[in-house]
Write an enzyme that holds these catalytic residues in place. Structure first.
Site, PDB file in Angstrom:
ATOM      1  N   LYS A  53      -7.987 -10.274  48.532  1.00  0.00           N
ATOM      2  CA  LYS A  53      -7.535 -10.539  49.900  1.00  0.00           C
ATOM      3  C   LYS A  53      -6.041 -10.230  50.020  1.00  0.00           C
ATOM      4  CE  LYS A  53     -11.235 -13.756  50.836  1.00  0.00           C
ATOM      5  NZ  LYS A  53     -11.791 -15.097  50.783  1.00  0.00           N
ATOM      6  N   GLN A  97      -9.848 -20.965  50.379  1.00  0.00           N
ATOM      7  CA  GLN A  97     -10.952 -20.385  49.607  1.00  0.00           C
ATOM      8  C   GLN A  97     -11.928 -21.495  49.204  1.00  0.00           C
ATOM      9  OE1 GLN A  97     -11.366 -17.089  49.144  1.00  0.00           O
ATOM     10  NE2 GLN A  97     -13.235 -17.385  47.985  1.00  0.00           N
ATOM     11  N   ASP A 120     -11.667 -17.210  59.182  1.00  0.00           N
ATOM     12  CA  ASP A 120     -13.010 -17.249  58.592  1.00  0.00           C
ATOM     13  C   ASP A 120     -14.060 -17.560  59.660  1.00  0.00           C
ATOM     14  OD1 ASP A 120     -13.211 -16.766  55.809  1.00  0.00           O
ATOM     15  OD2 ASP A 120     -12.295 -18.713  55.341  1.00  0.00           O
TER      16      ASP A 120
HETATM   17  N1  GUN Z   1     -15.882 -18.397  49.375  1.00  0.00           N
HETATM   18  C1  GUN Z   1     -16.837 -17.424  49.319  1.00  0.00           C
HETATM   19  N2  GUN Z   1     -16.812 -16.675  50.430  1.00  0.00           N
HETATM   20  C2  GUN Z   1     -15.820 -17.162  51.203  1.00  0.00           C
HETATM   21  C3  GUN Z   1     -15.313 -16.794  52.476  1.00  0.00           C
HETATM   22  O1  GUN Z   1     -15.768 -15.865  53.139  1.00  0.00           O
HETATM   23  N3  GUN Z   1     -14.280 -17.549  52.937  1.00  0.00           N
HETATM   24  C4  GUN Z   1     -13.773 -18.586  52.241  1.00  0.00           C
HETATM   25  N4  GUN Z   1     -12.768 -19.278  52.781  1.00  0.00           N
HETATM   26  N5  GUN Z   1     -14.221 -18.957  51.053  1.00  0.00           N
HETATM   27  C5  GUN Z   1     -15.245 -18.240  50.549  1.00  0.00           C
END
Ligand code: GUN
Length: 284
Positions: A53, A97, A120
């Site tokens: 990211k 996350q 998200d």
């Molecule tokens: N953990 C696995 N996929 C994601 C996601 O798309 N966003 C977040 N915040 N955590 C994750």
């Protein structure tokens, strides 16, 4: 022979557009998109996601801030960091996350992120907006799938779509997005009876189960579009939810794993962050 939907190429193309639009936004308004990513604890898979990211942000010329907090961070400390970032004008997207350590309530954490920075789209306001069709942000995986369908000229209107999996992150928002595009949508899950029969009716079949090779040839209608959200490991390494070798010969389009849905997800996060920054610039 099926068309293999190329998520990598589609992602590169989309990122070129995001980069150009970011440069334009910065030049015209002085607003540089900023994303804050918070990682609590040291789950190795999460650390890889966070690194990717960050790299994605840097490639687009975004401001990228990473907060790596120890596993024993209290819920209060995490909420307090979110409050600070909610009020930080340089930050347009906040992503915690998941999963967070067990002593932290992830629902509380998600609810604390300001809706306009919830890139998200996991919070209640954005989930409600997705339900009503009045949304700016869409969770990254379903959003990426919709871009892939569009890129390959697949219009869901009037088609039967079956989504296997009902998670808040993939299955439910996926069903809503397909519905907004006028598909007739069925959501299947672990308690569904006659699963194979229902899947065989699908013109568009989305597998988000989390089980290697779960979707077999007998579950697929000839000529269907098959979207594989799975990220599993079997004896041959990374594999999806679809038994690719036996399903591919039957269908019109299929996403491979790796190289299908996966590459799109971070791209859609970058897209949501840009959208958020653009809205912040308009509000200035
Ligand atoms: N953990 C696995 N996929 C994601 C996601 O798309 N966003 C977040 N915040 N955590 C994750």
């Amino acid at each position: 022979m099926a068309v293999r939907i190329d998520g990598k190429a589609t992602s590169i193309k989309r990122r070129e557009r995001i980069l150009a639009e970011t440069q334009k936004l910065i030049a015209e308004t002085g607003v540089r998109p900023g994303l804050a990513v918070i990682l609590v604890g040291d789950d190795p898979a999460s650390a890889i996601y966070v690194r990717n990211k960050k790299k994605g942000c840097e490639d687009m010329g975004f401001l990228s801030r990473e907060y790596r907090l120890p596993a024993e961070t209290s819920e209060e400390e995490l909420l307090s960091l979110i409050d600070t970032l909610n009020g930080d004008p340089e930050i347009h997207g906040i992503l915690v996350q998941l999963p967070v350590p067990k002593h932290i309530d992830d629902k509380k954490v998600i609810a604390r992120i300001a809706p306009e920075k919830d890139v998200d789209a996991f919070g209640y306001e954005n989930v409600g907006r997705i339900m009503t069709g009045d949304f700016d942000f869409v969770p990254c995986t379903p959003a990426g799938i919709m871009v892939l369908l569009e890129e390959y000229g697949i219009d869901p209107a009037g088609k039967r779509a079956v989504v296997i999996g009902r998670s808040n992150i993939v299955g439910k928002p996926m069903a809503m997005l397909l519905l907004h595009k006028n598909a007739t949508v069925t959501v299947c899950h672990s308690r569904t009876q006659n699963l194979a029969e229902i899947c065989r009716e699908a013109d568009i079949l989305v597998a988000a189960v989390g089980k290697a090779n779960f979707v077999t040839a007998d579950m697929v209608k000839p000529g269907a579009v098959v979207i594989d959200v799975g990220m599993n490991r079997d004896e041959n390494g990374l594999c999806g939810d679809v038994a690719f070798a036996e399903v591919e010969p039957l269908v019109s389009h299929i996403t491979p794993v790796p190289g299908g849905v996966g590459p799109m997800t971070i791209t859609m996060l970058l897209q949501n962050t840009l959208t958020s920054a653009r809205k912040a610039a308009q509000a200035k």
